[in-house]
Design an enzyme around this catalytic site. Structure first.
Site, mmCIF file in Angstrom:
data_model
loop_
_atom_site.group_PDB
_atom_site.id
_atom_site.type_symbol
_atom_site.label_atom_id
_atom_site.label_comp_id
_atom_site.label_asym_id
_atom_site.label_seq_id
_atom_site.Cartn_x
_atom_site.Cartn_y
_atom_site.Cartn_z
ATOM 1 N N ASP A 1 -0.233 3.637 1.978
ATOM 2 C CA ASP A 1 -0.492 2.349 2.622
ATOM 3 C C ASP A 1 -1.747 1.701 2.053
ATOM 4 O O ASP A 1 -1.790 0.496 1.809
ATOM 5 C CB ASP A 1 -0.668 2.535 4.133
ATOM 6 C CG ASP A 1 0.666 2.783 4.818
ATOM 7 O OD1 ASP A 1 1.710 2.493 4.184
ATOM 8 O OD2 ASP A 1 0.659 3.274 5.963
ATOM 9 N N ASP B 1 -4.269 6.685 0.573
ATOM 10 C CA ASP B 1 -2.861 7.061 0.771
ATOM 11 C C ASP B 1 -1.969 5.903 0.320
ATOM 12 O O ASP B 1 -2.458 4.901 -0.212
ATOM 13 C CB ASP B 1 -2.604 7.440 2.236
ATOM 14 C CG ASP B 1 -2.922 6.279 3.182
ATOM 15 O OD1 ASP B 1 -3.141 5.145 2.694
ATOM 16 O OD2 ASP B 1 -2.962 6.509 4.400
ATOM 17 N N GLU C 1 -9.691 -1.634 5.564
ATOM 18 C CA GLU C 1 -8.371 -1.484 6.144
ATOM 19 C C GLU C 1 -8.489 -0.805 7.516
ATOM 20 O O GLU C 1 -9.124 0.228 7.658
ATOM 21 C CB GLU C 1 -7.546 -0.607 5.182
ATOM 22 C CG GLU C 1 -6.281 -0.056 5.752
ATOM 23 C CD GLU C 1 -5.671 0.997 4.825
ATOM 24 O OE1 GLU C 1 -6.306 1.366 3.817
ATOM 25 O OE2 GLU C 1 -4.559 1.442 5.128
ATOM 26 N N ASP D 1 -7.786 3.300 2.467
ATOM 27 C CA ASP D 1 -7.499 4.735 2.522
ATOM 28 C C ASP D 1 -6.892 5.210 1.208
ATOM 29 O O ASP D 1 -6.240 4.441 0.499
ATOM 30 C CB ASP D 1 -6.487 5.040 3.640
ATOM 31 C CG ASP D 1 -7.115 4.898 5.015
ATOM 32 O OD1 ASP D 1 -8.364 4.913 5.088
ATOM 33 O OD2 ASP D 1 -6.363 4.759 5.993
#
Ligand code: 28G
Length: 735
Positions: free
Chosen positions: A510, A508, A433, A506
């Site tokens: 997203d 997180d 990503e 990641d």
């Protein structure tokens, strides 16, 4: 009976048969139950429950209780006739002893008995006995309670009457798997739930009650479906918008080995995916087989015929069976006296005659249904035509890109940084990503075996789009080309360019979103990649910890806490409630418990609840409340109560130990992959010698399907509820 030489030798012969049988099972357990890991361990339960299901199919049992006991053993109880306890005519021992110690004594393989249930391996409860450290069987029959006990398949306590029971009848089996044989150590609630629910759907009217008494968790569920497989379809479709009612057909026909029974239930939805679950004798036939081909054939021919008669489908429309199944959810369940299982995993029904029997039942009745429900027929055919046009458009698009050499691997996407090795068994593709992480990965990788594909644009949600739109998505096209297997009709797993496809996102929100979109794509459009175990999730570290110039990387919050506790407890005195000090081992267990309480409290708070109020309110039965109660019950083992936690005393102790552990440490929390430089990213996340990765498994297709429709579909409210229900167990979202 007189002890004639003949009966003596018979007895000895029977005895030897038992000894040899039980030893054979223990010597080669995998041959009988598949494996000695998690699967085999749970398979033991299915074998026992199958006996109760058989008793239900015979019409004598309505209730089955399954209990995970506090000591880790498991009990199955039914209200059937009870296993016979009288003397077996030739074996000279009680019939119950024969059932539990002689292989195949259930009569599953002699064909004389119309016994259609049975686990995948259908090996019978005697195998479970052979593989159990101990087993205890209680039978209520003819007014008396009988009991017999075994260890590793041999009688340790002969049959005896232990009480009276009036008119009650039934069988109760409790067993503890032999841990010298199995690597698995505990029964999993979710795994057993899925199978017991499925059995209740497949055998309508039977009540299966399931309870977990291990620890304080006290899960409890009752499965009972008067609607049988119709309710199964409704369950699978909860988060989809229906386009038809649930349609149910059933029938039976004499086959070459006896009566074949078949039932199907299906419903059309607005979804673009197809869900077909088929069963033979309650066994999930994952690879399909003749019952599925019969259903498909009948559906295709009936829709074609009705569509042509009504002039809804024209000659020029080249609709396929696939088009007709878009948005369809179907359960096919057949009972076959002598099933033949074929295929790689022996889950494909082979009995040829079943095709015609199922097709016959479905064709007749579906035509009548369409004639009586023309509006439903029209909706179904319109959807079929849309699916057909989308497929044609996608194919045309593929043709044109192929001519330009885009999809066949001849011209690989420019974004792909490929590796030099050409043997796919040795290569890995990292889907990364973002640009900066992509850059680090590219620099840090092992160029020989590791390829990097940075994902920049949006990955389309395949749950909400037809195939033509999916194929128009640039990120998807790049992915298809890089992987090399083609797509849909041209799919060929043997062309895979990498045998490890690693999603690296990641930690997180997203990142989780992109990961879910990619997994949805693989699960829906390239399921074979997942079945083959080619898909992985990278596990980048959350923290960088520096101590005395030594750097360590920590993967999770739990690991960080554990590390801090180890360091913090080094010279720290932890008192019992009584004041006495704990030894190191006990102090560590105690502090770990406190950290668990803290984490649960935090998650509960994130959902807007107050932990103290939740624990006090006995009407609260959610996962948060029960987890907290379980944890507080464990506290009592150290002489403390929940008041010591909520009052702040234990919270302070935890903080103090942690603070002590933090002395001399510097802790840094990564905000994303992009923060790591090339060497750091390689060392922590990509280096095969050091990294940890999760292999994506998709064992429970029902759960997976529900999860993807829920997470990626249109319905907002059920999604919110699902995420909330699973907030305490985020691992579930990671498969
Ligand atoms: C609770 C855990 C698992 C069972 C029965 C009931 C009968 C039975 C079981 O018979 C022996 C061999 C063929 C007839 C059958 C009782 C007929 C009359 C039974 C169970 C005898 C096995 N009365 N319930 N086995 N057959 N439940 N639950 O195991 O000739 S096993």
């Amino acid at each position: 009976m007189s002890d004639t030489p003949e009966t003596t030798s018979n007895y000895n012969a029977a005895n030897i048969q038992v000894l040899e049988g039980m030893e054979a099972v223990r010597k080669r357990p995998a041959m009988y139950i598949g494996d000695t890991g998690e699967r085999g361990y749970h398979h033991l339960v299915y074998e026992v429950v199958d006996n109760s299901i058989d008793e239900a199919l015979a019409g004598y049992c309505t209730m089955i209780d399954v209990i995970i006991n506090p000591d880790g053993s498991l009990t199955v109880q039914d209200n059937g006739r009870g296993i016979p306890v009288d003397m077996h005519p030739t074996q000279h021992r009680p019939a119950i002893e024969v059932v539990l110690t002689v292989l195949h004594a259930g009569g599953k393989f002699d064909g004389s008995n119309y016994k259609v249930s049975g686990g995948l391996h259908g090996v019978g409860v005697s195998c479970v006995n052979a593989l159990s450290d101990w087993m205890k069987v209680e039978v209520k029959r003819a007014g008396k309670v009988h009991e017999i006990e075994f260890s590793r398949g041999h009688v340790t306590k002969p049959l005896e009457v232990i009480g009276e029971c009036g008119a009650e009848t039934g069988t109760k089996v409790t067993f503890f798997p032999d841990h010298t044989i199995f690597s698995c150590r505990a029964f999993k609630w979710e795994t057993l739930c899925a199978r017991l629910r499925e059995l209740a759907f497949l055998n309508k009217g039977v009540t299966i009650h399931f309870r977990d008494d291990e620890g304080e968790a006290h899960h409890e569920e009752t499965f009972h479906y008067e609607g049988g497989i119709d309710e199964f379809v409704e369950y699978l479709n909860v988060n989809k918008k229906a386009l038809s009612p649930v349609i149910h057909f059933e029938g039976e026909k004499e086959g070459t080995t006896g009566m074949v029974q078949a039932e199907v239930a299906f419903q059309y939805t607005e979804s673009y995916t197809t869900l077909e679950q088929t069963y033979c004798n309650n066994i999930h036939t994952i690879e399909g087989g003749t019952h599925l081909s019969g259903f498909r054939r009948a559906l295709t021919s009936t829709i074609n015929k009705y569509g042509a008669d009504q002039k809804l489908i024209k000659e020029k429309d080249k609709v396929t069976g696939d088009d007709m199944r878009e948005g369809l959810t179907v359960i096919v369940s057949v009972k076959v006296p002598q099933p033949q299982f074929e295929g790689q995993t022996k889950t494909k029904l082979g009995n040829g005659e079943v095709d015609g029997i199922v097709a016959g039942i479905v064709s007749d009745k579906l035509m009548t249904f369409f004639e009586e429900n023309p509006a439903v027929a029209k909706t179904v055919i319109e959807k079929t035509l849309l699916a057909c046009r989308a497929r044609e458009a996608a194919r045309a698009a593929r043709e044109s890109t192929r001519r330009k050499g885009v999809m066949d691997g001849l011209s690989l996407p420019g974004k792909l940084r490929d590796c030099s090795e050409r043997d796919p068994a040795k290569t890995e593709l990292f889907l990364v990503e973002g640009d900066s992480a992509g850059g680090s990965a590219q620099t840090g990788r092992d160029r020989a075996t590791q390829a990097i594909l940075p994902l920049r644009g949006k990955v389309i949600n395949v749950e909400k789009a037809r195939i033509d739109r999916v194929l128009a998505n640039q990120e998807i096209r790049t992915l298809i080309t890089a992987i090399g297997c083609g797509f849909a009709e041209e799919w060929d797993i043997s062309k895979a360019r990498y045998h490890k496809i690693v999603i690296m996102t990641d930690a997180d929100v997203d990142g989780a979103h992109i990961r879910t979109l990619l997994l949805t794509f693989f699960y829906r459009k390239m399921p074979e990649l997942i079945e083959k175990g080619y898909v992985y999730l990278a596990q980048p570290p959350l923290y960088k910890v520096e101590r005395k110039k030594k750097i360590e990387y920590v993967l999770t919050d739990g690991e960080l806490t554990s590390k801090l506790l180890t360091l913090g407890l080094d010279d720290f005195d932890v008192p019992e409630a009584s004041g006495a000090s704990m030894d190191k081992e006990r102090a560590r267990e105690f502090l770990t418990l406190l950290a668990e309480i803290e984490a649960t409290e935090k998650m509960v708070a994130e959902r807007g609840f107050d932990a103290a109020a939740l624990v006090a309110d006995s009407t609260q039965q959610g996962s948060g409340a029960s987890m907290l109660r379980k944890e507080f019950a464990s506290l009592s083992g150290y002489g403390y109560t929940h008041d010591d936690w909520f009052g702040g005393k234990l919270r302070k102790l935890l903080d103090d130990v942690r603070a002590h552990g933090k002395q001399g440490l510097s802790i840094y929390r990564f905000k994303g992959l992009g923060e790591m430089d090339a060497d750091e990213l390689f060392d922590t996340t990509m280096n095969p010698a050091k990294r940890r990765m999760l292999r994506v498994k998709m064992e429970d297709a029902v759960a997976a399907d529900r999860m993807f429709t829920l997470l990626m579909g249109d319905e907002v409210e059920p999604r919110r509820k699902f995420i909330e229900d699973n907030a305490l167990n985020v691992r579930n979202l990671d498969f």
